[in-house]
Design a protein around this motif. Sequence first.
Motif, mmCIF file in Angstrom:
data_model
loop_
_atom_site.group_PDB
_atom_site.id
_atom_site.type_symbol
_atom_site.label_atom_id
_atom_site.label_comp_id
_atom_site.label_asym_id
_atom_site.label_seq_id
_atom_site.Cartn_x
_atom_site.Cartn_y
_atom_site.Cartn_z
ATOM 1 N N SER A 127 0.310 -1.008 -0.024
ATOM 2 C CA SER A 127 0.187 0.064 0.183
ATOM 3 C C SER A 127 0.569 1.755 -0.121
ATOM 4 O O SER A 127 0.810 2.218 -0.334
ATOM 5 N N LEU A 128 2.054 1.001 0.796
ATOM 6 C CA LEU A 128 2.738 2.541 0.388
ATOM 7 C C LEU A 128 3.424 2.835 -0.634
ATOM 8 O O LEU A 128 3.445 3.707 -1.166
ATOM 9 N N LEU A 129 3.807 1.780 -1.105
ATOM 10 C CA LEU A 129 4.486 1.886 -2.785
ATOM 11 C C LEU A 129 3.127 2.219 -3.897
ATOM 12 O O LEU A 129 3.970 3.018 -4.434
ATOM 13 N N ASP A 130 1.850 1.343 -4.099
ATOM 14 C CA ASP A 130 1.466 2.146 -4.767
ATOM 15 C C ASP A 130 0.477 3.065 -3.848
ATOM 16 O O ASP A 130 -0.763 3.895 -4.289
ATOM 17 N N GLY A 131 1.293 3.860 -3.091
ATOM 18 C CA GLY A 131 0.673 5.182 -2.913
ATOM 19 C C GLY A 131 -0.488 5.273 -2.566
ATOM 20 O O GLY A 131 -1.491 6.368 -2.232
ATOM 21 N N GLN A 132 -1.317 4.558 -1.642
ATOM 22 C CA GLN A 132 -2.621 3.867 -1.297
ATOM 23 C C GLN A 132 -2.649 4.172 0.786
ATOM 24 O O GLN A 132 -3.635 4.509 0.994
ATOM 25 N N LEU A 133 -1.608 4.704 0.792
ATOM 26 C CA LEU A 133 -1.161 4.862 2.487
ATOM 27 C C LEU A 133 -0.145 5.640 2.378
ATOM 28 O O LEU A 133 1.011 5.606 1.633
ATOM 29 N N LEU B 86 2.716 8.326 3.467
ATOM 30 C CA LEU B 86 3.811 7.816 3.856
ATOM 31 C C LEU B 86 4.021 7.359 5.217
ATOM 32 O O LEU B 86 4.824 6.481 5.754
ATOM 33 N N VAL B 87 3.673 8.736 6.076
ATOM 34 C CA VAL B 87 4.458 8.803 7.603
ATOM 35 C C VAL B 87 3.233 7.732 7.793
ATOM 36 O O VAL B 87 4.110 6.795 9.599
ATOM 37 N N GLU B 88 2.149 7.442 8.427
ATOM 38 C CA GLU B 88 1.349 6.792 8.096
ATOM 39 C C GLU B 88 2.137 5.387 8.429
ATOM 40 O O GLU B 88 2.102 4.586 9.191
ATOM 41 N N GLY B 89 2.146 5.145 7.097
ATOM 42 C CA GLY B 89 2.618 3.709 7.068
ATOM 43 C C GLY B 89 4.350 3.922 7.084
ATOM 44 O O GLY B 89 3.862 2.101 7.721
ATOM 45 N N ALA B 90 4.807 4.274 7.241
ATOM 46 C CA ALA B 90 6.397 3.970 8.450
ATOM 47 C C ALA B 90 6.190 3.826 10.083
ATOM 48 O O ALA B 90 6.469 2.754 10.498
ATOM 49 N N ILE B 91 5.157 4.180 10.122
ATOM 50 C CA ILE B 91 4.716 4.518 12.095
ATOM 51 C C ILE B 91 4.432 2.994 12.168
ATOM 52 O O ILE B 91 4.684 1.544 12.705
ATOM 53 N N ARG B 92 3.388 2.270 11.274
ATOM 54 C CA ARG B 92 2.783 1.269 10.826
ATOM 55 C C ARG B 92 4.056 0.020 10.616
ATOM 56 O O ARG B 92 3.762 -1.166 12.060
ATOM 57 N N ILE B 93 4.252 -0.175 9.875
ATOM 58 C CA ILE B 93 5.328 -1.122 9.265
ATOM 59 C C ILE B 93 6.456 -1.287 10.360
ATOM 60 O O ILE B 93 6.975 -2.276 10.745
ATOM 61 N N LYS B 94 7.051 -0.081 11.322
ATOM 62 C CA LYS B 94 7.612 -0.430 12.545
ATOM 63 C C LYS B 94 7.248 -0.713 13.282
ATOM 64 O O LYS B 94 7.706 -1.643 14.031
ATOM 65 N N SER B 95 5.728 -0.426 14.021
ATOM 66 C CA SER B 95 5.711 -1.162 14.601
ATOM 67 C C SER B 95 5.247 -2.519 14.830
ATOM 68 O O SER B 95 5.076 -3.338 15.498
ATOM 69 N N LEU C 167 11.347 8.110 10.682
ATOM 70 C CA LEU C 167 10.050 8.663 10.758
ATOM 71 C C LEU C 167 9.467 8.315 11.625
ATOM 72 O O LEU C 167 8.331 9.819 12.426
ATOM 73 N N CYS C 168 9.645 7.168 12.304
ATOM 74 C CA CYS C 168 8.708 6.950 14.003
ATOM 75 C C CYS C 168 9.246 8.188 15.023
ATOM 76 O O CYS C 168 8.309 9.426 15.301
ATOM 77 N N GLU C 169 10.723 8.381 14.775
ATOM 78 C CA GLU C 169 11.250 9.585 16.393
ATOM 79 C C GLU C 169 11.148 10.566 15.809
ATOM 80 O O GLU C 169 10.609 11.515 16.742
ATOM 81 N N ALA C 170 10.509 10.618 14.429
ATOM 82 C CA ALA C 170 11.259 12.549 13.807
ATOM 83 C C ALA C 170 9.358 12.593 14.068
ATOM 84 O O ALA C 170 9.005 13.892 14.669
ATOM 85 N N THR C 171 8.137 11.760 14.693
ATOM 86 C CA THR C 171 6.902 12.850 14.405
ATOM 87 C C THR C 171 5.746 11.596 15.989
ATOM 88 O O THR C 171 5.107 11.777 16.272
ATOM 89 N N HIS D 150 12.322 11.738 2.390
ATOM 90 C CA HIS D 150 12.422 10.189 3.254
ATOM 91 C C HIS D 150 12.066 9.503 1.941
ATOM 92 O O HIS D 150 11.380 7.803 1.916
ATOM 93 N N LYS D 151 10.753 10.024 1.251
ATOM 94 C CA LYS D 151 10.150 9.383 0.350
ATOM 95 C C LYS D 151 10.834 8.055 -0.534
ATOM 96 O O LYS D 151 10.630 7.195 -0.625
ATOM 97 N N ALA D 152 11.796 8.516 -1.876
ATOM 98 C CA ALA D 152 12.738 7.229 -1.955
ATOM 99 C C ALA D 152 12.771 6.345 -1.026
ATOM 100 O O ALA D 152 12.750 5.176 -2.082
ATOM 101 N N ALA D 153 13.601 7.089 0.052
ATOM 102 C CA ALA D 153 14.485 5.982 0.850
ATOM 103 C C ALA D 153 13.079 4.513 1.541
ATOM 104 O O ALA D 153 13.093 3.717 1.480
ATOM 105 N N ALA D 154 11.620 5.352 2.101
ATOM 106 C CA ALA D 154 10.823 4.419 2.790
ATOM 107 C C ALA D 154 10.125 3.619 1.848
ATOM 108 O O ALA D 154 9.682 2.799 1.617
#
Length: 151
Positions: free
Chosen positions: A58-64, A66-75, A96-100, A131-135
């Motif tokens: 979903s993050l790759l498809d742009g359906q999520l 970026l920040v929300e996706g990063a937080i969920r993936i890390k969790s 991204l989690c630390e930054a938010t 961070h979009k490209a790295a994420a």
Amino acid sequence: MSPLIVGLLLAALLIVLALSVVAFVLWRRVWLRQKARKAAEAERQVQLAEHLRILAGSLLDGQLPLVEGAIRIKSLLEHYDPPLNQSERLQVFRELCEATAHIPTHEAWKALSRAERRQYEVLFSSLELQHKAAARSSARWLLEEGLATHR
């Protein structure tokens, strides 16, 4: 041998036999519970991996976002595989989690004024640009290699 001694030996033998049966039944229950716990843990791992695949896709498809996706993936990674979560390839999700981490969520977010929310939304946009490209690269790696090595 006297009948009393024979009777006592027979009674002792029956007690030992009864205790052996009880011990066997109890150990069998313990073994079955351990087996069920392992099966439940394996199922949990499968479910976490599937959720991670969905989130990364979903993050790759742009359906999520970026920040929300990063937080969920890390969790989820913290519960799925802590060493994988610490992988250098997934560093961007931690950053991204630390930054938010300081940003209010749920009811606290709703209680913010429009101006306060707007400030945080500007931060989200800035983080996404940075961070979009790295994420996206990390999400792709997670799908293609990270989760594949943990099946």
